[in-house]
Design an enzyme around this catalytic site. Structure first.
Site, mmCIF file in Angstrom:
data_model
loop_
_atom_site.group_PDB
_atom_site.id
_atom_site.type_symbol
_atom_site.label_atom_id
_atom_site.label_comp_id
_atom_site.label_asym_id
_atom_site.label_seq_id
_atom_site.Cartn_x
_atom_site.Cartn_y
_atom_site.Cartn_z
ATOM 1 N N HIS A 489 0.831 -1.214 0.000
ATOM 2 C CA HIS A 489 0.000 0.000 0.000
ATOM 3 C C HIS A 489 0.863 1.262 0.000
ATOM 4 O O HIS A 489 0.755 2.109 0.882
ATOM 5 C CB HIS A 489 -0.937 -0.017 1.211
ATOM 6 C CG HIS A 489 -1.996 -1.077 1.106
ATOM 7 N ND1 HIS A 489 -1.930 -2.273 1.800
ATOM 8 C CD2 HIS A 489 -3.126 -1.142 0.372
ATOM 9 C CE1 HIS A 489 -2.986 -3.005 1.519
ATOM 10 N NE2 HIS A 489 -3.732 -2.345 0.643
ATOM 11 N N ASN A 490 1.687 1.400 -1.018
ATOM 12 C CA ASN A 490 2.543 2.581 -1.120
ATOM 13 C C ASN A 490 2.124 3.412 -2.338
ATOM 14 O O ASN A 490 1.076 3.135 -2.953
ATOM 15 C CB ASN A 490 4.009 2.154 -1.215
ATOM 16 C CG ASN A 490 4.184 1.049 -2.257
ATOM 17 O OD1 ASN A 490 3.617 1.152 -3.353
ATOM 18 N ND2 ASN A 490 4.914 -0.007 -1.904
ATOM 19 N N PHE A 491 2.963 4.408 -2.665
ATOM 20 C CA PHE A 491 2.597 5.323 -3.748
ATOM 21 C C PHE A 491 2.477 4.600 -5.093
ATOM 22 O O PHE A 491 1.674 4.977 -5.938
ATOM 23 C CB PHE A 491 3.633 6.459 -3.818
ATOM 24 C CG PHE A 491 3.283 7.526 -4.810
ATOM 25 C CD1 PHE A 491 2.097 8.254 -4.695
ATOM 26 C CD2 PHE A 491 4.138 7.825 -5.877
ATOM 27 C CE1 PHE A 491 1.765 9.242 -5.617
ATOM 28 C CE2 PHE A 491 3.814 8.814 -6.805
ATOM 29 C CZ PHE A 491 2.624 9.525 -6.667
ATOM 30 N N THR A 492 3.273 3.557 -5.284
ATOM 31 C CA THR A 492 3.186 2.811 -6.547
ATOM 32 C C THR A 492 1.788 2.214 -6.713
ATOM 33 O O THR A 492 1.189 2.278 -7.792
ATOM 34 C CB THR A 492 4.236 1.672 -6.567
ATOM 35 O OG1 THR A 492 5.507 2.221 -6.232
ATOM 36 C CG2 THR A 492 4.316 1.022 -7.940
ATOM 37 N N HIS A 493 1.286 1.632 -5.630
ATOM 38 C CA HIS A 493 -0.087 1.080 -5.667
ATOM 39 C C HIS A 493 -1.088 2.191 -5.980
ATOM 40 O O HIS A 493 -2.003 2.002 -6.808
ATOM 41 C CB HIS A 493 -0.411 0.426 -4.316
ATOM 42 C CG HIS A 493 -1.856 0.067 -4.146
ATOM 43 N ND1 HIS A 493 -2.488 -0.877 -4.925
ATOM 44 C CD2 HIS A 493 -2.802 0.545 -3.277
ATOM 45 C CE1 HIS A 493 -3.757 -0.989 -4.550
ATOM 46 N NE2 HIS A 493 -3.975 -0.122 -3.543
ATOM 47 N N HIS A 529 -6.419 6.974 -1.993
ATOM 48 C CA HIS A 529 -7.296 6.027 -1.282
ATOM 49 C C HIS A 529 -6.574 5.198 -0.212
ATOM 50 O O HIS A 529 -7.233 4.629 0.662
ATOM 51 C CB HIS A 529 -8.007 5.105 -2.280
ATOM 52 C CG HIS A 529 -7.197 3.940 -2.705
ATOM 53 N ND1 HIS A 529 -6.206 4.039 -3.653
ATOM 54 C CD2 HIS A 529 -7.205 2.641 -2.312
ATOM 55 C CE1 HIS A 529 -5.649 2.861 -3.829
ATOM 56 N NE2 HIS A 529 -6.235 1.983 -3.016
ATOM 57 N N ASP A 667 -8.842 -0.952 -7.667
ATOM 58 C CA ASP A 667 -8.071 -1.259 -6.453
ATOM 59 C C ASP A 667 -7.716 -2.752 -6.386
ATOM 60 O O ASP A 667 -6.701 -3.125 -5.809
ATOM 61 C CB ASP A 667 -8.889 -0.833 -5.236
ATOM 62 C CG ASP A 667 -8.034 -0.751 -3.972
ATOM 63 O OD1 ASP A 667 -6.800 -0.711 -4.103
ATOM 64 O OD2 ASP A 667 -8.618 -0.730 -2.874
ATOM 65 N N GLN A 718 -4.834 -17.051 -3.550
ATOM 66 C CA GLN A 718 -5.172 -16.267 -4.740
ATOM 67 C C GLN A 718 -6.308 -16.919 -5.534
ATOM 68 O O GLN A 718 -7.181 -16.230 -6.060
ATOM 69 C CB GLN A 718 -3.923 -16.112 -5.627
ATOM 70 C CG GLN A 718 -2.913 -15.106 -5.081
ATOM 71 C CD GLN A 718 -3.526 -13.703 -4.938
ATOM 72 O OE1 GLN A 718 -3.769 -13.024 -5.927
ATOM 73 N NE2 GLN A 718 -3.767 -13.286 -3.706
HETATM 74 ZN ZN LIG Z 1 -5.751 0.119 -2.341
#
Ligand SMILES: [Zn+2]
Length: 798
Positions: A489-493, A529, A667, A718
């Site tokens: 959950h970082n800026f890349t995401h 988000h 998302d 998954q």
């Molecule tokens: Zn997200």
């Protein structure tokens, strides 16, 4: 009036009248031969008709609860008598009009029957008490008296046939024959006998033996009758002596009594029904009319309400709605029945419509003003309807501006060595770019959708001119944790979600139903988000009593925090990307951001999926037809279908669901990308999960299911995630927006790959078969109809 005739009374005699203690009055009537004529004009052999006049004591207990057997009821016998009287009316009477006695008999019989019926009507009042009961008793008694007793009085009013005139005629004749000399004494005796009586002789005709001539002797009398009807001539057996009697006085008396009775009877017949009518009216009709008025009023209200509702609901059912309202008129009882019938019909119709349509349809049927009124009950809804119902941005203008802007964007991307084709590709992996490229992508995404009037439109510009956007992006980047601390959950995401969101919007052709500034809000939401995410999920935050849990009351804690963090950045003057929007649009953008970011709470997934299913169900036939035509002819959706679908998607409720869907779809889109990308994101996601698991272990907390690096099988988790979480939503969405159908291919492919990877870990064969069977089943059903697919009750993270 039947009793005005007196002939019958001469022929009718009461043989005996016997009263029984049980209250029966048995009257046995017979008609003896008329003594005044040679042959009886009428003879009725002994009749056994039994009258049972309404016993007064029974009638007075009308309110009593005992009910005698049918055969003992007065009404039973009066009905029998009434039936018997009918043939008398038509056969015997028609044959001989002279049989006046029988006429009277018939009339009496019918009278009895009528009295019975009237008395029964009076029993209507039996449920009453007190003064009303007494009134009812009086009415009954009057009826009995009028109908039964008065005619009976007639029987006794006139004397029995007096035999004395005949006796005297025979006697005088006998004297004349045997003792002619004593004839005058006999006549004198005759005169003396009748002296003082109301009938008297006034002349005697004698045929003397010595003379062939008739000799008349006038007898001194009070008066000699003038009318022949008052004179009765009685002859002896041999016709030698004839006595003329005057019946004037009894006839006069009879006439007076008859007239009085007629008058009295007429009076009673008028008054009794009037009294009864008033009583019945007061006791029965008035309350009934009140009741009906009430029914009419309520029915009219229902009718009006239903009418209005029906008009909203059934624009396309107008032929089924009768708009003719008859409420409020007073045209009698039938009107209420018709009104109620119509109300019921209409309610049935409404029920039919309501069960056939979804609430969104009903809302859709409302006019703009009515929708506004309903929505204004809540402020958030009021804001939503503003951007829903507000003037749509011109699509043509948007296209024009995009053409100009795309040149600037192309130049900006070129500077950071990103191909424009990559920028427009679903397959492009944002995780593979360097930080500078990431910033440029985020910047371009933001500028692309910014329709605020603060920037030059329609011509190429240097993106550096969007200074606040640059500052905003940098602040957002700084607001995210670094790759080491927060692997997923970082800026890349954040940039990946914004990038995927743009692609999704384009594939779904969302420009036809989501306004430009709403799409701008979605991009802003995507970037922010997960702002401030520190690698721990909501469950951990709640379990550790984190201060954020306190601040946001345990409700969507992280999502609230991300959203608040985003608007903290926007609140900084140099980062205010909303500065050029007017107040209304600012509010709308904030509204959309808050809504969509909060909707990324994983616990809301199945609610959102349910809403999407409802929207699908509302236009199921349309979507099915669209899916079919897309399958046959490719992605070229027929124009009229496209218009109808876009129109449906523009409904505020549907649009809200779709906005949330787009956000969450982007998302959770990792498994919809090419296998390499999919695998990368799964890898970093589980790194983050396991990091949290390590922390949980440190804190000696129970480990969450997906966080235990020693036990979790990533491929299997998954498979589970795609099978139960991603696939149902993706299939359903691609049926509603066929542009998304290509994502399905990557999904099935990735699923297959994960199954292969799972095989490597040598899973339990039984479990393996079960899973693969389920996947096959799901694929088969996906081809037919997505509405058969239901998500599980278990969420296994993303
Ligand atoms: Zn997200």
């Amino acid at each position: 009036m039947f009793w005005s005739s007196i002939d019958w009374q001469r022929k009718l005699a009461a043989r005996f009248i016997r009263f029984r203690s049980a209250g029966f009055v048995t009257v046995e009537l017979s008609l003896p031969p008329n003594p005044g004529s040679q042959a009886p004009s009428c003879y009725v052999p002994h009749t056994d008709r039994r009258f049972r006049p309404p016993p007064a004591h029974r009638q007075t207990t009308v309110a009593g609860t005992d009910s005698p057997p049918e055969v003992r009821r007065l009404s039973f016998w009066t009905d029998i008598v009434g039936i018997l009287s009918v043939p008398l009316d038509y056969t015997i009477i028609s044959q001989s009009a002279k049989r006046a006695g029988l006429v009277q008999m018939t009339k009496i019989v019918k009278l009895g029957a009528r009295a019975g019926r009237l008395a029964r009507m009076a029993k209507l009042l039996r449920f009453l008490s007190g003064s009303y009961l007494r009134k009812a008793m009086k009415v009954n008694l009057v009826i009995i008296f009028m109908a039964i007793l008065l005619p009976l009085i007639e029987f006794f009013r006139f004397p029995m046939q007096d035999h004395s005139p005949h006796y005297w005629a025979d006697h005088v004749e006998g004297i004349l024959e045997n003792y002619p000399d004593d004839i005058f004494d006999a006549v004198r005796d005759l005169q003396q006998f009748y002296d003082g009586l109301h009938i008297f002789p006034f002349a005697v005709d004698l045929y003397m033996a010595n003379s062939s001539q008739m000799v008349r002797f006038d007898i001194p009398a009070p008066s000699v009758p003038v009318r022949s009807s008052d004179i009765e001539v009685v002859a002896g057996r041999n016709g030698l002596a004839t006595i003329h009697f005057s019946f004037r006085t009894p006839n006069l008396q009879k006439a007076i009594v008859t007239i009085s009775m007629i008058f009295f009877s007429v009076l009673l017949m008028i008054l009794a029904p009037a009294a009864m009518s008033r009583t019945v009216g007061h006791l029965v009709l008035a309350p009934m009319e009140d009741l009906l008025a009430c029914v009419r009023k309520v029915a009219a209200q229902i009718f009006d309400s239903v009418e209005r509702l029906a008009l909203y609901f059934v624009q396309d059912h107008t032929d089924m709605v009768d708009t003719h309202v008859e409420a409020g008129s007073n045209a009698g009882f039938g009107r209420e029945i018709r009104l109620l019938t119509k109300v019921l019909t209409k309610l049935g119709l409404l029920n039919q419509i309501a069960s056939a349509k979804r609430p969104v349809d009903e809302f859709e049927q409302l006019g703009q003003g009515q929708r506004r009124l309903l929505l204004d009950y809540t402020t958030p809804a009021a804001l939503r309807h503003q951007h829903t119902l507000g003037k749509e941005d011109s699509l043509e203008q948007e296209v024009e501006e995009y053409d100009a802007l795309s040149e600037s964007i192309g130049q900006a991307l070129e500077k950071v060595e990103i191909q424009e084709s990559d920028f427009d590709s679903w397959e492009f992996n944002v995780a593979s770019v360097n930080p500078g490229q990431r910033l440029a992508i985020a910047h371009c995404l933001l500028v692309l959708y910014d329709s605020s009037p603060g920037f030059p439109h329609g011509k190429p510009v240097d993106l550096k001119g969007y200074k606040c956007h640059v500052a905003f992006i940098k602040a957002v980047e700084a607001g995210h944790g670094d790759d080491q601390t927060v692997p997923y959950h970082n800026f890349t995401h954040a940039v990946d979600v914004a990038f995927t969101l743009r692609r999704t919007l384009l594939m779904a052709q969302a420009e036809h139903f989501i306004n430009l500034h709403e799409r701008f809000a979605l991009i802003v939401s995507a970037l922010g988000h997960d702002l401030g995410h520190f690698g721990h999920n909501d469950a951990f935050i709640l379990a550790t009593n984190h201060e954020l849990a306190l601040r946001y009351n345990d409700i969507s804690v992280l999502e609230n925090f991300h959203c608040a963090s985003l608007f903290e950045i926007i609140a900084q003057p140099d980062c205010d990307i909303l500065v050029h929007f007017n107040k209304m649009k600012k509010n709308e953008i904030r509204m959309v951001c808050v809504e969509t970011i909060l909707s990324t709470d994983p616990s809301k997934h199945f609610d959102r999926y349910g809403q999407l299913q409802s929207a699908y169900g509302a236009k199921k036939q349309l979507f099915e037809y669209m899916t079919k035509s897309v399958a046959e002819e490719g992605l070229e959706i027929p124009e009229e279908i496209g218009k109808e679908v876009a129109e449906f998607f523009r409904n505020s409720d549907v649009k809200s669901v779709l906005r949330d869907f787009f956000m969450c779809f982007a998302d959770c889109s990792n498994a919809l990308k090419p296998w390499v990308t999919c695998q990368y994101w799964a890898d970093v996601l589980f790194q983050e999960f396991f990091k949290q698991g390590d922390r949980e272990r440190e804190l000696k907390m129970p480990l969450q299911q997906l966080n235990d690096r020693a036990r979790v099988n990533v491929p299997f988790s998954q498979i589970h995630h795609i099978q139960f979480f991603l696939a149902p939503q993706t299939i359903l969405a691609s049926r509603m927006m066929p542009g998304l159908v290509s994502c399905e291919d990557y999904m099935w492919e990735n699923l297959h790959k994960w199954v292969q990877k799972w095989e490597e870990s040598q899973p339990d064969p039984e479990k393996y078969t079960e899973v693969t069977n389920r996947i096959e089943q799901m694929k088969r059903r996906a081809v037919t109809t997505p509405s058969n697919i239901h998500g599980p009750s278990l969420y296994l993270g993303h």
